[in-house]
Design a protein around this motif. Structure first.
Motif, short mmCIF file in Angstrom:
data_model
loop_
_atom_site.label_atom_id
_atom_site.label_comp_id
_atom_site.label_asym_id
_atom_site.label_seq_id
_atom_site.Cartn_x
_atom_site.Cartn_y
_atom_site.Cartn_z
N ILE A 5 0.85 -1.14 0.14
CA ILE A 5 -0.14 0.14 0.12
C ILE A 5 0.84 1.25 -0.01
O ILE A 5 1.80 1.29 0.78
N LEU A 6 0.57 2.27 -0.87
CA LEU A 6 1.38 3.25 -1.09
C LEU A 6 0.45 4.84 -0.63
O LEU A 6 -0.76 4.83 -1.32
N LEU A 7 0.84 5.27 0.46
CA LEU A 7 -0.05 6.45 0.87
C LEU A 7 0.63 7.69 0.11
O LEU A 7 1.90 7.68 -0.09
N ILE A 8 -0.27 8.41 -0.67
CA ILE A 8 0.26 9.69 -1.52
C ILE A 8 -0.18 10.96 -0.85
O ILE A 8 -1.52 11.13 -0.80
N GLY A 9 0.66 11.74 -0.73
CA GLY A 9 0.19 12.92 -0.25
C GLY A 9 0.82 14.21 -1.16
O GLY A 9 1.21 13.68 -2.45
N HIS A 34 -1.34 -8.21 9.81
CA HIS A 34 -1.20 -8.24 8.46
C HIS A 34 0.17 -7.75 8.10
O HIS A 34 0.67 -6.88 8.38
N ALA A 35 0.77 -8.68 7.06
CA ALA A 35 2.38 -8.54 6.85
C ALA A 35 2.32 -7.68 5.56
O ALA A 35 2.89 -8.46 4.56
N TRP A 36 1.76 -6.37 5.57
CA TRP A 36 1.90 -5.82 4.29
C TRP A 36 2.95 -4.64 4.44
O TRP A 36 3.19 -4.16 5.59
N ALA A 68 -7.70 -9.28 -3.23
CA ALA A 68 -8.03 -9.70 -4.90
C ALA A 68 -7.04 -9.49 -5.63
O ALA A 68 -6.71 -10.16 -6.47
N ALA A 69 -6.00 -8.33 -5.41
CA ALA A 69 -4.75 -8.24 -6.20
C ALA A 69 -3.96 -9.27 -6.08
O ALA A 69 -3.31 -9.78 -7.17
N ARG A 70 -3.78 -9.99 -5.00
CA ARG A 70 -2.88 -10.86 -4.69
C ARG A 70 -3.22 -12.23 -5.40
O ARG A 70 -2.53 -13.27 -5.88
N GLN A 71 -4.70 -12.51 -5.66
CA GLN A 71 -5.01 -13.59 -6.29
C GLN A 71 -5.37 -13.60 -7.68
O GLN A 71 -5.61 -14.53 -8.16
N GLU A 72 -5.08 -12.44 -8.12
CA GLU A 72 -4.95 -12.34 -9.68
C GLU A 72 -4.08 -13.38 -10.24
O GLU A 72 -2.77 -13.26 -9.93
N PRO A 73 -4.43 -14.07 -11.36
CA PRO A 73 -3.22 -14.78 -12.20
C PRO A 73 -2.33 -13.77 -12.66
O PRO A 73 -2.62 -12.91 -13.12
N ARG A 88 -11.77 -2.35 3.52
CA ARG A 88 -11.90 -2.26 2.07
C ARG A 88 -10.42 -2.51 1.56
O ARG A 88 -10.38 -3.14 0.56
N MET A 89 -9.47 -1.82 2.43
CA MET A 89 -8.13 -1.98 1.63
C MET A 89 -7.81 -3.52 1.70
O MET A 89 -6.97 -3.92 0.67
N ALA A 90 -8.28 -4.24 2.66
CA ALA A 90 -7.90 -5.66 2.88
C ALA A 90 -8.47 -6.54 1.68
O ALA A 90 -7.86 -7.43 1.14
#
Length: 283
Positions: A4-8, A31-33, A152-157, A145-147
Motif C-alpha cells: 500500500i502506498l500512501l500519497i500526499g 497483516h504482513a503488508w 483480490a490483487a494477490r489472487q489475480e493470476p 476495504r483495503m484488505a
C-alpha cells in the motif's frame, strides 16, 4: 515490494503520518503488508514537518527518519493499492498515471466517508493533532476495504508473457507542462479545501495570490488542442468576481474550475465556465 502506498502532496506531512498510523494498525491486526508513502510535488529527501513529527510522537509513533519521495512509475508499479490522502490528490495521480487509475482510491472513499483531511501546513500544532487523530479514525474505517482490494490483487493470476514493446519516447517539452499543471491543480484543490474547512485560519489575500500563480502555471497547454490559456483567463475572471473571503458556493465553484485543469481543456469547458460568470457573484 510496497503493498500500500500512501500519497500526499509533499510527502512530509499527512502521508508519512498516515503511513505510520497504518503500519501500527496492520501490526495490531497481524497483516504482513509493506506500507510506504510518496508525494506529487517533488520534495525528495526532505524530512517530515516538525509538527507532523511531534504529532506522531504525541500518538506514540516515531517518523523522524522518514524522508520524502516523489511519486514515480516505479513506485506506482510496485503497489497493489494507491491511497491518496485526499480526493484532489487522487485526481492528480489518476491524471498523471492513468495506468494506475483503477488502483487509486482516496482515503475518504475507502473509509466510506465524503471527507478529505485538509493539509495542515503552516497551521498551529493543535490542527496537526486534530487531523492526525482524524487520519487514524479514517484509516481504521478504511482497513476492511483495503484488505479486500489487496487480497483480490494477490489472487489475480500472473499476466501472460507479452512480446516486448518499443519504448515510448515522450517529448520532454510536453511532459514538463503536464507535470507542472498536475502539481498546480493539487495545490489549488488543497488550498480551496482549507478555505472551506478552516476559513478563519486562511489569509485570503495570500491565498488568492497563490491561486493566481497556479492558474498561470495551469495555463500552459499540454497538447495541441488544449485551450487552457483561454480557460485560464476565464478562471482569473471568476476569481476576481469572488468575495473576500469567498462564499461557500464560490469556493465550491472554484474547486470545479480547478478540477477541469486536470485534463486538456476543450471547448465544452470554455462554454461551461463562460456560462457561470454571469451568476458567479450571486453564488
Amino acid at each position: 515490494m510496497t503493498t500500500i502506498l500512501l500519497i500526499g502532496a509533499a510527502d512530509t506531512g499527512r502521508a508519512p503520518m498516515a503511513a505510520a498510523l497504518l503500519r501500527r494498525l496492520l501490526d495490531d491486526k497481524g497483516h504482513a503488508w509493506q506500507v510506504g508513502s510518496a508525494g506529487v510535488l517533488g520534495h525528495d529527501d526532505d524530512p517530515p514537518e516538525i509538527e507532523a513529527r511531534d504529532a506522531m510522537a504525541h500518538m506514540g509513533l516515531d517518523i523522524g527518519e522518514h524522508r520524502a519521495r516523489s511519486l514515480n512509475e516505479t513506485l506506482i508499479a510496485e503497489a497493489a493499492l494507491l491511497v491518496a490522502i485526499d480526493s484532489g490528490i487522487a485526481r492528480v495521480v489518476q491524471t498523471r498515471f492513468p495506468e494506475a487509475a483503477e488502483r487509486t482510491r482516496s482515503l475518504g472513499e475507502l473509509a466510506g466517508r465524503g471527507r478529505d483531511i485538509p493539509d495542515p501546513f503552516r497551521m498551529q500544532m493543535g490542527a496537526w493533532l486534530t487531523y492526525a487523530r482524524e487520519l487514524d479514525t479514517l484509516i481504521q474505517a478504511a482497513l476492511p476495504r483495503m484488505a479486500k482490494i489487496v487480497e483480490a490483487a494477490r489472487q489475480e493470476p500472473p499476466a501472460e508473457s507479452a512480446p516486448a514493446r518499443a519504448e515510448v519516447v515522450h517529448d520532454t517539452a510536453d511532459a514538463a507542462p503536464a507535470s507542472e499543471r498536475a502539481a498546480a491543480v493539487g495545490r489549488m484543490l488543497r488550498l480551496l479545501t482549507l478555505a472551506s474547512d478552516m476559513p478563519h485560519v486562511l489569509n485570503w489575500a495570500a491565498a488568492r495570490a497563490q491561486l493566481e500563480s497556479d492558474i498561470a502555471t495551469a495555463a500552459k497547454p499540454i497538447d495541441s488542442g488544449d485551450l487552457s490559456a483561454i480557460y485560464a483567463d476565464l478562471a482569473r475572471a471568476v476569481l476576481a468576481l469572488s468575495a473576500t473571503p469567498p462564499t461557500v458556493g464560490q469556493i465550491g465553484g472554484l474547486r470545479s474550475v480547478a478540477e477541469r485543469f486536470s485534463r486538456p481543456v476543450r471547448q465544452e469547458d470554455l462554454t461551461w465556465l463562460s456560462g457561470r460568470i454571469a451568476t458567479w457573484a450571486a453564488l
